[in-house]
Design an enzyme around this catalytic site. Structure first.
Site, short mmCIF file in Angstrom:
data_model
loop_
_atom_site.label_atom_id
_atom_site.label_comp_id
_atom_site.label_asym_id
_atom_site.label_seq_id
_atom_site.Cartn_x
_atom_site.Cartn_y
_atom_site.Cartn_z
N GLY A 149 2.15 -6.87 3.81
CA GLY A 149 3.02 -7.79 3.09
C GLY A 149 4.36 -7.16 2.76
O GLY A 149 5.43 -7.75 3.02
N ASP A 179 4.65 -5.70 11.87
CA ASP A 179 5.15 -6.25 10.60
C ASP A 179 6.66 -6.48 10.69
O ASP A 179 7.18 -7.49 10.20
CB ASP A 179 4.85 -5.29 9.45
CG ASP A 179 3.37 -5.09 9.23
OD1 ASP A 179 2.59 -6.00 9.57
OD2 ASP A 179 2.99 -4.02 8.74
N GLY A 239 7.17 -7.00 25.07
CA GLY A 239 7.86 -8.05 24.32
C GLY A 239 6.91 -9.01 23.64
O GLY A 239 5.97 -8.59 22.96
N ASN A 297 0.83 -1.21 0.00
CA ASN A 297 0.00 0.00 0.00
C ASN A 297 0.86 1.25 0.00
O ASN A 297 1.99 1.22 0.50
CB ASN A 297 -0.82 0.09 1.30
CG ASN A 297 -1.79 -1.06 1.49
OD1 ASN A 297 -2.32 -1.58 0.53
ND2 ASN A 297 -2.03 -1.43 2.73
O1 RIB Z 1 0.71 -2.85 9.62
C1 RIB Z 1 0.86 -1.55 9.13
C2 RIB Z 1 0.31 -1.45 7.75
O2 RIB Z 1 -1.07 -1.67 7.79
C3 RIB Z 1 0.48 -0.10 7.10
O3 RIB Z 1 1.70 0.03 6.41
C4 RIB Z 1 -0.75 0.01 6.23
O4 RIB Z 1 -0.48 -0.01 4.86
C5 RIB Z 1 -1.65 -1.14 6.62
O5 RIB Z 1 -1.62 -2.16 5.71
#
Ligand code: RIB
Length: 289
Positions: free
Chosen positions: A41, A235, A207, A11
């Protein structure tokens, strides 16, 4: 070095910073605005590559003004983009508000990610050649299932970050080896997660914890950092975890917690993902490697 296939979203994040998020019907003055490539992703792919993995990204961008920048952020990070297709229409976007405490609210519009409805022969070869497949839930669930089934059939470990959280068919859960959830997702998906061999729960500043196939438990404390923006921290955690999964859960958790904490110290998802040297330095300071 772990070979990782990410089948997931990418995104353009439209990030607004504000002291306090508005209440419904209220208008407030923002402090700043930035366009930052993101998507769960893509963020996880970059995080895994920077943490020492060898990553291929399987996904889609649109044919709009964001597409080139989205492709570039992956390739500049060293992530393979030969399986990144361009489709007609808009790329995925996320409208993100980050408040003074570093907490965020996110609206995602799938765009091209919603068009990830088929896996090509080359996509399947990429998955089969990987040690770990990483998926999230910003592309169609049917594609996640197809990728997971193909991975399982070829001995590739299937790691799912079920976010944005939703109920999934039992046939998806049956293919998952490793699930990475936050506390809220863990509660909502408790019944399904009980059948997943390895479950990692992120605990924010505290944590993370791990539950293995025989009920064995591990916990990994967080590292103290000054939080600027938590967007993409989960992520980054997941990407680092995948890159070090082959070293066992204790080591993988240490890398994941350290990378995830460092990601909260800067604004923007992909812009905050730490480089290998930063993670190593922080791990050394914490006395673990
Ligand atoms: O986890 C964060 C992400 O969630 C952002 O980068 C946004 O694009 C959404 O997908």
């Amino acid at each position: 070095m772990a070979r990782i296939a990410v089948v997931g979203s990418i995104n353009m994040d439209l990030v607004t910073t504000v002291g306090r998020r508005p209440e419904p019907g209220e208008t407030v003055s923002g402090e700043g605005f930035a366009l930052v490539p993101g998507g769960k992703g893509s963020n996880q792919a970059i995080a895994a590559q920077r943490a020492g993995g060898d990553v291929e990204f399987v996904g889609a961008v649109g044919d709009d003004v964001f597409a080139a920048a989205l492709r570039e952020v992956l390739s500049k990070a060293g992530v393979g983009v030969s399986r990144l297709r361009a489709v007609d229409g808009p790329s995925g976007i996320a409208a993100i508000v980050v408040d003074g405490g570093g907490e965020n609210s996110i609206i995602v519009v799938a765009g091209a990610n919603g068009r990830m409805t088929e896996l090509t022969v080359a996509d399947r070869e990429t998955i089969a050649a990987a040690d770990v497949l990483m998926c999230q839930l910003e592309i169609p669930v049917a594609t996640v299932l197809a990728a997971a089934r193909h991975a399982r059939a070829n001995g590739t470990v299937v790691m799912l970050n079920p976010s944005p959280v939703r109920e999934l068919p039992a046939e998806v859960w049956a293919e998952i080896d490793v699930a990475v959830v936050n506390e809220g997702e863990g509660e909502q998906l408790a019944a399904a997660l009980s059948g997943v061999p390895h479950v990692i729960t992120t605990l924010g500043a505290a944590g993370a914890s791990y539950r293995g196939p025989r009920g064995e438990m591990l916990s990994q404390p967080g590292i103290p950092v000054r939080v600027v923006d938590t967007t993409g921290a989960g992520d980054t955690f997941t990407g680092a975890l995948a890159a070090h999964w082959h070293r066992g859960p204790r080591t993988a958790l240490a890398w994941a917690c350290t990378a995830g904490a460092l990601a909260t110290t800067k604004l923007g998802a992909s812009a905050s993902i730490p480089e290998l040297a930063e993670i190593r330095r922080a791990l050394a300071e914490a006395g673990a490697r």
